[in-house]
Motif scaffolding. Structure first.
Motif, mmCIF file in Angstrom:
data_model
loop_
_atom_site.group_PDB
_atom_site.id
_atom_site.type_symbol
_atom_site.label_atom_id
_atom_site.label_comp_id
_atom_site.label_asym_id
_atom_site.label_seq_id
_atom_site.Cartn_x
_atom_site.Cartn_y
_atom_site.Cartn_z
ATOM 1 N N SER A 88 0.827 -1.207 0.000
ATOM 2 C CA SER A 88 0.000 0.000 0.000
ATOM 3 C C SER A 88 0.859 1.253 0.000
ATOM 4 C CB SER A 88 -0.939 0.017 1.213
ATOM 5 O OG SER A 88 -1.835 -1.064 1.184
ATOM 6 N N THR A 89 1.892 1.255 0.826
ATOM 7 C CA THR A 89 2.777 2.413 0.929
ATOM 8 C C THR A 89 3.535 2.632 -0.375
ATOM 9 O OG1 THR A 89 3.069 2.045 3.305
ATOM 10 C CG2 THR A 89 4.722 3.401 2.209
ATOM 11 N N PHE A 90 4.072 1.559 -0.929
ATOM 12 C CA PHE A 90 4.855 1.653 -2.164
ATOM 13 C C PHE A 90 3.979 2.112 -3.333
ATOM 14 C CE2 PHE A 90 6.825 -0.268 -5.961
ATOM 15 C CZ PHE A 90 8.103 0.270 -5.862
ATOM 16 N N ALA A 91 2.816 1.477 -3.500
ATOM 17 C CA ALA A 91 1.947 1.777 -4.643
ATOM 18 C C ALA A 91 1.381 3.189 -4.578
ATOM 19 C CB ALA A 91 0.814 0.763 -4.714
ATOM 20 N N ALA A 92 1.190 3.710 -3.371
ATOM 21 C CA ALA A 92 0.610 5.049 -3.219
ATOM 22 C C ALA A 92 1.627 6.163 -3.441
ATOM 23 C CB ALA A 92 -0.010 5.187 -1.831
ATOM 24 N N ASP A 93 2.902 5.826 -3.599
ATOM 25 C CA ASP A 93 3.927 6.861 -3.763
ATOM 26 C C ASP A 93 3.614 7.740 -4.976
ATOM 27 O OD1 ASP A 93 6.871 7.665 -2.875
ATOM 28 O OD2 ASP A 93 6.785 7.691 -5.070
ATOM 29 N N PRO A 94 3.734 9.064 -4.846
ATOM 30 C CA PRO A 94 3.388 9.959 -5.967
ATOM 31 C C PRO A 94 4.302 9.850 -7.173
ATOM 32 C CG PRO A 94 4.384 11.194 -4.142
ATOM 33 C CD PRO A 94 4.098 9.811 -3.627
#
Length: 205
Positions: A88-94
């Motif tokens: 979730s953290t990785f995929a949400a990176d801008p």
């Protein structure tokens, strides 16, 4: 192989290609290295995540390390909550528009392992990014397409995965891309080619 519809790839679609920047996560360091080798020389943009994301992924002491591809470690297969948090953290990176999960299902009948590819795709889609599953080798019997549905692009083998990413990222940027992308797709036996802008307009008309 599955491929996203025009509407899903378009700016108004629910799944966006953004600027076509690719982020890769995997539980296998070897597969991450293979991806880096295969993508070298292409015009696929593989940016590093922001420092804020890096700290959330690996802590401040290691935030300056290269994290794309992001090797999460095979041990996360026994820690589903941490797996979901990291994805979730990785995929949400801008800095990332297309999130690629490189994961091999050894046998097509090991249904328990399909849960991991499903759990990898879900947070990517929730972040409004395009989800891609890539396998290290070509597994024609893989049931991933049926399990994941049309919303997830599936690349069977690293070459086909790279060819599809090339087509997706160059289309997202609004250009036809480099000529080798078409040749690589053909040599890999993929049913993928770069779609020109005029063709897209004709399809959407």
């Amino acid at each position: 192989p599955r491929w996203p519809t025009v509407r899903r790839c378009s700016p108004s679609g629910s799944r966006r290609g953004g600027d076509g920047r690719v982020g890769v996560y995997t539980g296998s360091g070897g597969l991450g290295i293979t991806f880096s080798d295969e993508v070298a020389g292409s015009d696929i943009v593989v940016p590093q995540p922001t420092r804020e994301t890096a700290i959330a992924l690996v802590g401040e002491d290691h935030a300056d390390a290269p994290l794309n591809p992001f090797d999460m470690g095979a041990g996360l297969l026994g820690a589903p909550e941490e797996f979901r948090r990291l994805v979730s953290t990785f995929a949400a990176d801008p800095n990332i528009d297309i999130a690629v999960h490189i994961f091999d299902v050894p046998e097509q009948h090991l249904t328990a392992q399909y849960a991991w590819i499903t759990e990898g795709a879900r947070p990517t889609q929730e972040a409004g990014k395009l989800a891609v599953l890539g396998t290290g080798i070509d597994r024609r019997g893989l049931l991933a397409s049926q399990v994941l549905g049309d919303d997830v692009v599936v690349g069977l083998g690293m070459r086909q995965t790279i060819a599809k990413l090339q087509a997706l990222s160059t289309w997202a940027r609004g250009d036809a891309g480099a000529e080798p992308a078409v040749g690589e797709a053909s040599r890999a036996g993929a049913e993928t080619r770069v779609v020109l802008r005029d063709e897209m307009r004709a399809v959407e008309a």
